[in-house]
Scaffold this active site. Structure first.
Site, PDB file in Angstrom:
ATOM      1  N   ASP A   1       0.824  -1.213   0.000  1.00 36.37           N
ATOM      2  CA  ASP A   1       0.000   0.000   0.000  1.00 36.37           C
ATOM      3  C   ASP A   1       0.857   1.262   0.000  1.00 36.37           C
ATOM      4  O   ASP A   1       2.020   1.238   0.392  1.00 36.37           O
ATOM      5  CB  ASP A   1      -0.892   0.008   1.254  1.00 36.37           C
ATOM      6  CG  ASP A   1      -0.069  -0.088   2.531  1.00 36.37           C
ATOM      7  OD1 ASP A   1       0.868  -0.916   2.565  1.00 36.37           O
ATOM      8  OD2 ASP A   1      -0.335   0.660   3.488  1.00 36.37           O
ATOM      9  N   GLU A   2       0.240   2.344  -0.420  1.00 32.38           N
ATOM     10  CA  GLU A   2       0.797   3.693  -0.299  1.00 32.38           C
ATOM     11  C   GLU A   2       2.258   3.778  -0.735  1.00 32.38           C
ATOM     12  O   GLU A   2       3.110   4.245   0.007  1.00 32.38           O
ATOM     13  CB  GLU A   2       0.662   4.179   1.156  1.00 32.38           C
ATOM     14  CG  GLU A   2      -0.787   4.291   1.605  1.00 32.38           C
ATOM     15  CD  GLU A   2      -0.915   4.878   3.006  1.00 32.38           C
ATOM     16  OE1 GLU A   2      -1.726   5.793   3.193  1.00 32.38           O
ATOM     17  OE2 GLU A   2      -0.203   4.404   3.913  1.00 32.38           O
TER      18      GLU A   2
END
Lengths: 543, 543
Positions: B333-334
């Site tokens: 993620d991210e």
């Protein structure tokens, strides 16, 4: 026999510098955090100690050897088992199979008395020594010596705080050995109030609180059981009283209360119950409405009826079977007597007795004191009783300060004993009081005469329950209660630092993290408000 | 053999009314609180149950009888001992000496398989019956039957919730007996994420969380061990990695991690570890700076070096020895790839490989997936991986939703499995989400095709650690995690109430108080913000 004094060099100076010190922390790249190794990470600080620069490994199969006429004690055996779980929380991995030889394989505990009565002023002193067998030291083991099992419990706590798990070697180690510690509390009374009327606290939670108190060497749980909001305690002779509980599940049976008292005793903690009269007692009347002046004016308790004192007496009779501690708190605070005037039959009674409401307040408190004393209790009262009619208070009375500073000096000047709980610093529900103000509060402030200082039994931090329930009580109590605990245990000289931020704060942060490791929800030390969440990611040791 | 179906009348209607009900509460004057007796105070609600109006007493010397080829299990023996302590928390006073005869003196547990492997989809079903020997019922004991020990554990939890301490008789009683319950979870994956990178959580605290999860029948602890802030886990082959811990005390040894896994297994809970790559990994470089693109640009991990994947592989190899669960979370993620462009050698590598940063992100994730799969793990990734390059994801991938609603429908439409954690409702660090929104979140929302619904493994509430440490994590997790737990366990029909305030809130408040009784710091249910203190004095059951 305690350790020879010659071994016990008073080393307060070692608080501030140590020429023998071994680094407790390594400089990891992630962190600028290096603990100040000149500090001693024991909380509360022992009264006398010396250390050097050795590191000792502790055998995960540490054995217990008991000696002295008080050594054959189940209290000690159970405590040792508890502390083994704390000290050896981490599995030592493959070390056992490697057949390592450890420096310390035995803890010897000598207790010089088999009297296990736990009362105010019980001897909590102990000596603790830890050293290897070599040319420098001839100990070769860890030794605790105490006059009572309760002193030995305090020594076990200190021993456990000296034991650190080394994550590299995966062994438990004691740094800065050999250690010689001789320790005793500054004050006999080191209390924490919990309030189970504003919110019921389940038995498991009270036990968690007792456990955590023992880590900070607090020794009195002031159990403010009942207040106007609810009456959770079973009183067998007046079985409707606990109908004043919030619900039928938010109650304590007699057996529950005994369980709490016994659990606390095993940790060297007395339980002082409180029955607050005549105010703060509205909940009594849910079971027995006759205790109210009227159903529309419910506090204070109806002073005009003998029934009221029959019930007080019965409650104290039942509680005497549960609570062996010599102190019994009778409250006496915040008595608003308006109902006595506005209720016709009470007003008439006052007139018949030729009493003012103030007289009646005094009458109630003194009559309750007599009941308590007749049951072999020493009465404790909140300071309003002293402030209002000190010359009439029973001389046995222990006055419990709360309204502000400067009360204990007046109390001891009149020959009464005093417990210090100045709300400006030691009421834990005052969330805006930072740890340092808690720490710097001084129970004997303003009392110069040493014989008068001795009338200050100690102090107590108060965790009133309006906004503290199971969900947040531990994080509201800790770490600030620990600040008071060191003030109450340690020598005044060692708690009067020039710069608390440098010499005390890191030690308190370390202790807060120790509480966390033991599963206690102690909050970050430096939050602006108590029990606020941490302000962001980071190390426990810096928050 | 499970109970005959004829006994198991589907009684969802009994949720809402019961003609046989016996008052659970008495009207105390103090309190207007009377629990609505038409409700069933079990959490989460079993899938099928019937009850009547009898009250049974439970022998404090309740014995355990084990049967079936899986009955001879230390997991069960230990669980029974744990539950005895929960059920018989209160001493029964003098009852034992009175020689009372109890209705239920034996709990018989039959387990039909001796396979104690705990994996995704393990059979957690059980049946539970409790009744007296009389004309109406021929049971005469409490009986749990299950296909695995883990089903039996769920049955034990339900049994413990049916047992109430009666403060008047001082016996443990089961109301509304006889009970016939047949129960199984709606979803196989019922998770809670804890984050030990933003704040280190001591082993004792992780164990407290695991205990509390078992009370709500959650079954996966998603251990987000490492993130950019700290790397607490020991990796023996790369011993400098855990120098990225905050301090040398805020770390987990291999043995600690195994201890957690084993503790969880004994409670029927799998531990899914997460190694989030290539973002959220700055802390790796404190021990091995070569993992950073450069010392000034540290995230994501350096995609250009084989060394990076050697380390990933080594970590997964070491973790495989610790974590037996088939799911392994690889994060993903991210990922902000700016450092890959701004760092010359990485930029050059991208050019040489003819890759965009998006290609490189995909390359990293897929290579990590291959490593995990080669170690016999099923990879789990946060939804960005699916959102960015779904057609390239390994078909084994379990996609973990978090950014918002509507993701699982897309995921299952493409044939992937999905875990639901929509941050708008199931991120516990979002303190402004009330319990009801947590409760009403529906993992299969927007998925009509039943075969596609089955690709939703379940869901997970996420307790990110920026403002959650030991002091407040349990009060932030509970009670809202319980709302999700019922959603994930109970039948959809029974969690889709017309009026949650009437039929669900009192049950959740009751469960919150049950957690409190068991020593769990669950916060008041109806506070505007999660983990706020109670607004004032009052009963747990109304706050």
């Amino acid at each position: 026999m305690l350790l020879p004094l010659s071994l016990l060099i008073l080393s307060l100076s070692s608080l501030f510098f140590s020429t023998f010190s071994r680094p407790l922390s390594q400089g990891f790249s992630n962190s600028t955090l290096n603990l100040d190794d000149s500090l001693v990470y024991l909380w509360p600080l022992p009264s006398h100690f010396t250390f050097r620069d050795d590191t000792l490994s502790i055998d995960p199969d540490l054995s217990l050897s008991l000696a002295g006429i008080g050594g054959n004690s189940t209290i000690l055996e159970e405590a040792f088992q508890r502390y083994l779980k704390i000290i050896f929380k981490h599995n030592s991995g493959d070390n056992l199979r490697r057949g390592l030889i450890y420096d310390i394989s035995e803890l010897k505990i000598t207790v010089n008395s088999d009297n296990e009565t736990l009362q105010l002023g019980v001897d909590e002193s102990y000596s603790l020594s830890i050293g290897r067998i070599d040319g420098f030291s001839v100990i070769g083991k860890a030794q605790i010596e105490a006059n009572t099992v309760y002193g030995a419990l305090r020594g076990l706590e200190t021993f456990s705080q000296l034991c650190s798990f080394n994550y590299e070697s995966k062994t438990v180690e004691v740094y800065k050995a050999p250690w010689y510690i001789r320790d005793e509390p500054r004050f006999a009374y080191r209390g924490l109030l919990v309030d189970t009327s504003r919110h019921y606290l389940p038995i498991d939670v009270i036990k968690q609180i007792i456990d955590s108190m023992s880590f900070a060497k607090l020794n009195v749980l002031h159990w403010h059981i009942i207040d106007e909001e609810s009456f959770p305690l079973e009183v067998p002779t007046y079985p409707n009283l606990w109908k004043g509980a919030y619900t039928k599940w938010e109650r304590y049976t007699v057996e529950d209360a005994r369980d709490v008292v016994n659990y606390a005793k095993l940790r060297g903690i007395n339980v002082m119950p409180e029955v607050d009269v005549p105010g703060h007692a509205e909940s009594w009347g849910y079971g027995y409405p006759d205790l109210w002046p009227s159903s529309s004016c419910r506090e204070p308790l109806d002073v005009s009826k003998n029934f009221t004192f029959d019930v007080v007496s019965a409650i104290l009779t039942e509680m005497r079977k549960i609570f062996p501690f010599e102190l019994f708190h009778l409250g006496g605070d915040e008595v608003n007597t308006d109902c006595w005037i506005s209720t016709p039959h009470v007003k008439q009674w006052l007139k018949d007795q030729n009493m003012t409401t103030k007289d009646a307040y005094q009458y109630f408190v003194l009559r309750a004191q007599e009941i308590a004393i007749s049951k072999n209790w020493t009465p404790v009262n909140w300071e309003e009783t002293f402030n209002t009619f000190s010359s009439h208070l029973n001389p046995l009375t222990v006055v419990h300060n709360w309204l502000g500073p400067g009360v204990c000096p007046k109390v001891v000047a009149k020959g009464f004993r005093c417990i210090y709980s100045n709300q400006g610093v030691w009421y834990l529900d005052h969330l805006d009081v930072p740890w340092e103000r808690v720490y710097n509060a001084e129970p004997i402030e303003g009392i110069k005469d040493i014989s008068k200082q001795e009338l200050v039994l100690g102090g107590e931090v108060c965790m009133w329950g309006e906004t503290a329930d199971t969900s947040d009580i531990q994080q509201t109590i800790w770490p600030r209660a620990a600040a008071a605990a060191e003030r109450l245990w340690s020598r005044k000289e060692s708690t009067t630092a020039v710069n608390n931020t440098l010499v005390t704060l890191p030690r308190l942060q370390y202790f807060r993290c120790l509480l966390n490791r033991r599963g206690v929800q102690a909050a970050p030390v430096t939050n602006e408000y108590a029990r606020s969440p941490p302000y962001g990611a980071g190390s426990c040791y810096k928050q």
